[in-house]
Write a protein that holds these residues in place. Structure first.
Motif, mmCIF file in Angstrom:
data_model
loop_
_atom_site.group_PDB
_atom_site.id
_atom_site.type_symbol
_atom_site.label_atom_id
_atom_site.label_comp_id
_atom_site.label_asym_id
_atom_site.label_seq_id
_atom_site.Cartn_x
_atom_site.Cartn_y
_atom_site.Cartn_z
ATOM 1 N N UNK A 134 0.780 -1.703 0.125
ATOM 2 C CA UNK A 134 -0.492 -0.074 -0.147
ATOM 3 C C UNK A 134 0.690 1.495 -0.206
ATOM 4 N N UNK A 135 0.271 2.160 -0.380
ATOM 5 C CA UNK A 135 1.088 3.570 0.114
ATOM 6 C C UNK A 135 0.356 5.037 0.538
ATOM 7 N N UNK A 136 0.891 4.687 1.343
ATOM 8 C CA UNK A 136 -0.105 5.762 2.660
ATOM 9 C C UNK A 136 0.164 6.782 2.313
ATOM 10 N N UNK A 137 -0.305 8.279 2.432
ATOM 11 C CA UNK A 137 -0.714 9.735 2.625
ATOM 12 C C UNK A 137 -1.072 10.366 3.878
ATOM 13 N N UNK A 138 0.213 10.531 4.935
ATOM 14 C CA UNK A 138 -0.313 11.857 5.631
ATOM 15 C C UNK A 138 -0.312 12.730 5.303
ATOM 16 N N UNK A 139 -1.513 13.994 5.579
ATOM 17 C CA UNK A 139 -0.990 15.252 5.457
ATOM 18 C C UNK A 139 -0.302 15.829 6.684
ATOM 19 N N UNK A 140 1.016 16.592 6.839
ATOM 20 C CA UNK A 140 1.120 17.388 8.014
ATOM 21 C C UNK A 140 1.240 18.678 7.417
ATOM 22 N N UNK A 141 0.906 19.833 8.576
ATOM 23 C CA UNK A 141 1.764 21.094 8.258
ATOM 24 C C UNK A 141 2.428 21.596 8.108
ATOM 25 N N UNK A 142 2.910 21.994 6.972
ATOM 26 C CA UNK A 142 4.286 22.444 6.331
ATOM 27 C C UNK A 142 4.760 23.901 6.900
ATOM 28 N N UNK A 143 3.757 23.892 7.886
ATOM 29 C CA UNK A 143 5.241 25.104 8.708
ATOM 30 C C UNK A 143 6.278 24.349 9.595
ATOM 31 N N UNK A 144 5.258 22.840 10.632
ATOM 32 C CA UNK A 144 6.146 22.181 10.947
ATOM 33 C C UNK A 144 7.208 21.059 10.626
ATOM 34 N N UNK A 145 6.930 21.019 9.495
ATOM 35 C CA UNK A 145 7.904 20.170 8.364
ATOM 36 C C UNK A 145 8.094 20.944 8.162
ATOM 37 N N UNK A 146 8.545 21.993 7.817
ATOM 38 C CA UNK A 146 10.329 23.167 7.358
ATOM 39 C C UNK A 146 11.126 23.383 9.292
ATOM 40 N N UNK A 147 10.622 23.615 10.047
ATOM 41 C CA UNK A 147 10.599 23.939 11.103
ATOM 42 C C UNK A 147 11.414 22.836 11.508
ATOM 43 N N UNK A 148 10.627 21.543 11.667
ATOM 44 C CA UNK A 148 11.199 20.106 11.655
ATOM 45 C C UNK A 148 12.142 19.435 11.029
ATOM 46 N N UNK A 149 13.178 20.033 9.920
ATOM 47 C CA UNK A 149 13.573 19.039 9.006
ATOM 48 C C UNK A 149 14.863 20.528 9.038
ATOM 49 N N UNK A 150 14.403 22.085 8.726
ATOM 50 C CA UNK A 150 15.505 22.423 8.400
ATOM 51 C C UNK A 150 16.182 23.769 9.469
#
Length: 110
Positions: A61-77
């Motif tokens: 299966x291909x599982x997609x979760x939708x996350x807040x962009x701002x949180x993703x950017x903050x966590x990643x960068x």
């Protein structure tokens, strides 16, 4: 949910232009498809200015979760990169939408 009126019969001019573009670039055309996302946007109340999908393979299966962009950017960068650098370069973007004149990553596939 009612069946939406989408595709070549609903938007013939758009699909005619896409067909011409695919004919003009046959090698690139093999890598892409056109997909209706309106149902997901409506059902999940998605706003791609605020949200990005992150997809992963889980078994068959291909599982997609939708996350807040701002949180993703903050966590990643850690605050050191802008949104486009994180979503386009540091991850594998596999789905985009065009909003006006801007193309935005809406799904990251890993």
């Amino acid at each position: 949910m009612p069946v939406p009126e989408v595709g070549p019969k609903a938007d013939p001019e758009f699909f005619e232009e896409i067909q011409e573009l695919f004919k003009k670039h046959p090698e690139a055309a093999k890598k892409y498809s056109i997909r209706y996302i309106g149902g997901e946007i409506t059902a999940l109340k998605l706003d791609f200015d605020q949200t990005v999908g992150i997809s992963r393979l889980q078994g068959n299966q291909l599982v997609t979760e939708f996350v807040d962009r701002a949180t993703l950017i903050q966590n990643e960068s850690g605050g050191g990169f802008d949104e486009e650098e994180v979503l386009e370069a540091d991850r594998f973007c596999c789905e985009w939408v065009t909003n006006g004149t801007r193309t935005k990553c809406v799904k990251i596939c890993s």
